[in-house]
Motif scaffolding. Structure first.
Motif, PDB file in Angstrom:
ATOM      1  N   GLU A 550       0.859  -1.190   0.000  1.00  0.00           N
ATOM      2  CA  GLU A 550       0.000   0.000   0.000  1.00  0.00           C
ATOM      3  C   GLU A 550       0.889   1.232   0.000  1.00  0.00           C
ATOM      4  N   SER A 551       0.481   2.261  -0.714  1.00  0.00           N
ATOM      5  CA  SER A 551       1.267   3.497  -0.670  1.00  0.00           C
ATOM      6  C   SER A 551       0.413   4.674  -1.121  1.00  0.00           C
ATOM      7  N   GLU A 552       0.867   5.862  -0.750  1.00  0.00           N
ATOM      8  CA  GLU A 552       0.178   7.083  -1.158  1.00  0.00           C
ATOM      9  C   GLU A 552       0.222   7.218  -2.685  1.00  0.00           C
ATOM     10  N   GLU A 553       1.342   6.803  -3.274  1.00  0.00           N
ATOM     11  CA  GLU A 553       1.472   6.875  -4.747  1.00  0.00           C
ATOM     12  C   GLU A 553       0.402   6.017  -5.417  1.00  0.00           C
ATOM     13  N   LEU A 554       0.192   4.834  -4.830  1.00  0.00           N
ATOM     14  CA  LEU A 554      -0.806   3.946  -5.426  1.00  0.00           C
ATOM     15  C   LEU A 554      -2.208   4.554  -5.315  1.00  0.00           C
ATOM     16  N   ARG A 555      -2.447   5.221  -4.184  1.00  0.00           N
ATOM     17  CA  ARG A 555      -3.734   5.921  -4.043  1.00  0.00           C
ATOM     18  C   ARG A 555      -3.924   6.912  -5.190  1.00  0.00           C
ATOM     19  N   GLN A 556      -2.890   7.720  -5.428  1.00  0.00           N
ATOM     20  CA  GLN A 556      -2.945   8.711  -6.507  1.00  0.00           C
ATOM     21  C   GLN A 556      -3.151   8.034  -7.856  1.00  0.00           C
ATOM     22  N   GLU A 557      -2.408   6.932  -8.041  1.00  0.00           N
ATOM     23  CA  GLU A 557      -2.494   6.198  -9.301  1.00  0.00           C
ATOM     24  C   GLU A 557      -3.926   5.677  -9.525  1.00  0.00           C
ATOM     25  N   LEU A 558      -4.547   5.200  -8.458  1.00  0.00           N
ATOM     26  CA  LEU A 558      -5.904   4.673  -8.589  1.00  0.00           C
ATOM     27  C   LEU A 558      -6.893   5.791  -8.908  1.00  0.00           C
ATOM     28  N   ARG A 559      -6.686   6.948  -8.261  1.00  0.00           N
ATOM     29  CA  ARG A 559      -7.557   8.098  -8.565  1.00  0.00           C
ATOM     30  C   ARG A 559      -7.459   8.455 -10.048  1.00  0.00           C
ATOM     31  N   GLN A 560      -6.222   8.540 -10.532  1.00  0.00           N
ATOM     32  CA  GLN A 560      -5.980   8.863 -11.942  1.00  0.00           C
ATOM     33  C   GLN A 560      -6.602   7.813 -12.853  1.00  0.00           C
ATOM     34  N   PHE A 561      -6.481   6.573 -12.421  1.00  0.00           N
ATOM     35  CA  PHE A 561      -6.969   5.465 -13.224  1.00  0.00           C
ATOM     36  C   PHE A 561      -8.489   5.563 -13.422  1.00  0.00           C
ATOM     37  N   VAL A 562      -9.204   5.844 -12.331  1.00  0.00           N
ATOM     38  CA  VAL A 562     -10.659   5.964 -12.425  1.00  0.00           C
ATOM     39  C   VAL A 562     -11.032   7.171 -13.282  1.00  0.00           C
TER      40      VAL A 562
END
Ligand code: WT7
Length: 626
Positions: A550-562
């Motif tokens: 888990e990471s903050e970067e992945l959170r951002q990546e998921l937001r971008q992905f959606v």
């Protein structure tokens, strides 16, 4: 309208609905006046929604031709671009000509009656020409909001089987360019169309596919300025507009010619009562139903002046709405509570530095308005002088159903007040039992009204299933509602798996399927969370594949992905990595628990004993992002 006049309408429609509606139908010009009004049934045996079945008319004749003799020189559309003052006005005669040309351009590209046309456009007059151009020749438009992703556009093009796409080179919003044609090209790789009409908005460089793409400004010169309107049956489709539901992909809400046009025409007149002195500004985008009904169809059918705004409320500054209202002489202003909440935070000065004395009526739509925002709208924007109409309705209802009528219904901040004449509400508990008197329950409508949607495009069964089976014999709105001692309605929000983000509908299932499409995501569950400005935000619980850190970067990546998959409005506000989701022994996710945690009320999760692993709840509460 005063209280007596409104009471007389209620009485008339209650006593003899058929006569009332046939009288109302006179608001429109028909080739063949209908001999019957309502022939609808909500019951399984003879289910169907039908109004004015043998009437014949054309929508554009009602919106344009019939005004030419008396008000051809009156302003029909005031276009206001992204930059203040970047705009122009068009008279009814001019819009009529442009619509005829657009209709002929569509024909020249092979479009005919019953064909579907997708429209992916900025808020420029050409968007209205395209919609009305379709209506002129009996083609069915499906407008796709310009903020949707190429994939979302592709899905809609495919679902409705569009033959042609109308788009623009680029849009401009808040000083930023939006690559509409690029997006469209990507969508068309997935779901091709026969032809594209492209409007030049910015002059930016775009890809041009020979044999498929045509520039509007070229076509416009090649075609005639007159176009015979197509005679349409009242029940012929006018448009399809996709909206999110609690399950599956967005559904194509289908509206028809006669009932829809009559409903928006009548409600606009009853609620806004625009006269020749008025300039009406509804800030919605034509990508949503509010833009269809109250930017384009209703104002034009009433011969009013309508503003089309291609900008945003905070550009170039937070005073934009009021600066522009003053400059354009806007007298009736209609917007969403989310915009008001966002502006309210910036302070009263942005409002007060502009003269608003010409505004006489204020409206809201799209989501519940909190009394604080209502009072700010009333006191600061309206100087305590203007009435406020909080109008409740849905994509499915075509136009307003529950709203105060100025001059006739006393308002209460936060309440949409009372149903319009011919609208019959019922509150039921979860078992479908009717609740009488003051109560809170599920909001249903017991009888059809002319503007009701007629079907889900390509899926008749889904229409009946979605709206008429939860509480048999009634249309279920999906909303919760409290009724007070005076019979006033207070909409409490969606009670299904639909989230209302800034007045826009988002299905939790859609966001979930976008999230699980990401290679690192194993499972996702999405619920709404309270949000100060948006009303509701999107809260996503995400279970990653085993071993995925888990990471903050992945959170951002998921937001971008959606955002890339659906569009910016679907981007989650909060993402909680969840090692596991709360499931019953049969594997069903218990959303009630997830909702309570997202709402910051973990002590209210209730009984968790039916869960397969009750311990996951504690872990979720510890990791809450609220
Ligand atoms: C949902 C429909 C109506 C056109 C724009 C939205 C919510 C709408 C109100 C209101 C409280 C409201 C409801 C409804 N909603 N207006 N005045 N007060 N809630 O259309 O995208 O189809 O969404 O918006 O929850 O079901 P939509």
């Amino acid at each position: 309208m005063n209280a007596q006049e409104l009471a007389a309408r209620h009485e008339a429609v209650n006593e003899d609905a058929e006569s009332y509606w046939l009288e109302e139908a006179k608001r429109l010009d028909w080739y063949s006046f209908p001999t019957t009004a309502n022939r609808s049934s909500f019951d399984e045996g003879d289910f169907g929604i039908r109004w004015f079945e043998d009437g014949e008319l054309n929508v554009t004749v009602n919106c344009l031709d019939r005004h030419l003799a008396t008000r051809g020189d009156r302003t029909a559309i005031i276009f206001e671009g992204d930059e203040p003052g970047e705009g122009y006005s068009l008279t009814y005669a001019q819009v009529h000509e442009e619509v005829c040309r657009f209709a002929n351009a569509l024909k020249a590209c092979g479009v005919g009656k019953g064909d579907r046309v997708a429209i992916y456009m900025p808020m420029i007059p050409e968007a209205a020409f395209a919609m009305l151009g379709c209506a002129r020749i009996g083609a069915i438009h499906s407008v796709v909001f310009g903020g949707f992703s190429p994939d979302s556009l592709a899905d809609r093009i495919e679902d409705c089987g569009a033959k042609l796409l109308v788009t623009a080179d680029e849009g401009v919003r808040g000083g930023k360019r939006i690559p509409l044609k690029d997006n469209a090209d990507k969508a068309l790789e997935k779901s091709p169309v026969e032809a594209v009409i492209m409007v030049r908005r910015t002059g930016g460089e775009v890809n041009f596919v020979e044999g498929r793409d045509r520039w509007w400004h070229d076509l416009r010169e090649e075609v005639s300025a007159t176009c015979e309107p197509e005679k349409m049956n009242a029940e012929d489709p006018l448009f399809i507009l996709y909206t999110s539901g609690s399950t599956g992909k967005p559904k194509g809400v289908m509206h028809t010619t006669g009932g829809y046009l009559l409903w928006v025409t009548a409600t606009f007149d009853i609620v806004f009562g625009a006269t020749d002195e008025d300039v009406f500004w509804c800030t919605a985008d034509v990508g949503w139903v509010t833009g269809h009904s109250y930017v384009v169809y209703a104002p034009l059918a009433n011969g009013a002046t309508t503003v089309m705004f291609d900008g945003v409320p905070n550009y170039p500054d937070f005073g934009r709405f009021w600066e522009t209202s003053n400059r354009l002489g806007v007298t009736i202003f209609y917007t969403a509570p989310t915009a008001l909440r966002a502006l309210m935070r910036e302070g009263d000065e942005w409002v007060k530095q502009h003269d608003r004395s010409q505004i006489r009526l204020l409206g809201t739509v799209g989501e519940p308005i909190n009394p604080e925002a209502w009072n700010w709208y009333h006191e600061v924007v309206g100087d305590g002088r203007c009435e406020i109409v909080d109008t409740w309705w849905q994509t499915e209802t075509g136009g307003m159903l529950i709203t105060p009528v100025p001059g006739a219904v006393k308002t209460k901040p936060g309440s949409a007040t009372l149903p319009l004449p011919g609208v019959y509400t019922k509150l039921v508990d979860n078992d479908g039992k009717e609740l009488t008197g003051p109560a809170e329950g599920n909001l249903c409508l017991t009888q059809s009204w002319p503007g009701q949607m007629r079907g889900v495009w390509g899926d008749d069964e889904r229409f009946f299933q979605t709206y008429f089976t939860t509480y048999p014999g009634m249309y279920f709105t999906g909303d919760g509602c409290r009724r007070d001692d005076d019979g006033y309605h207070w909409i409490t929000g969606r009670v299904d798996d639909v989230i209302n983000v800034s007045g826009h509908r988002m299905g939790t299932a859609e966001v979930e399927s976008a999230l699980v499409a990401h290679p690192k995501v194993a499972e996702a569950a999405v619920v709404g969370m309270p949000h100060d400005v948006k009303g509701q935000g999107i809260y996503a619980y995400v279970t990653l594949n085993a071993g995925e850190p888990e990471s903050e970067e992945l959170r951002q990546e998921l937001r971008q992905f959606v955002r890339k998959e659906i569009g910016a409005i679907a981007s989650p506000d909060a993402i909680q990595f969840a090692p596991a989701l709360p499931k019953t022994r049969s594997g069903k996710i218990m959303r009630r628990i997830l909702r309570k945690i997202a709402e910051g009320e973990p002590d209210k999760v209730g009984d968790v004993s039916t869960l397969a692993e009750p311990a996951v709840v504690d872990a979720l509460i510890k990791g809450a992002q609220a």
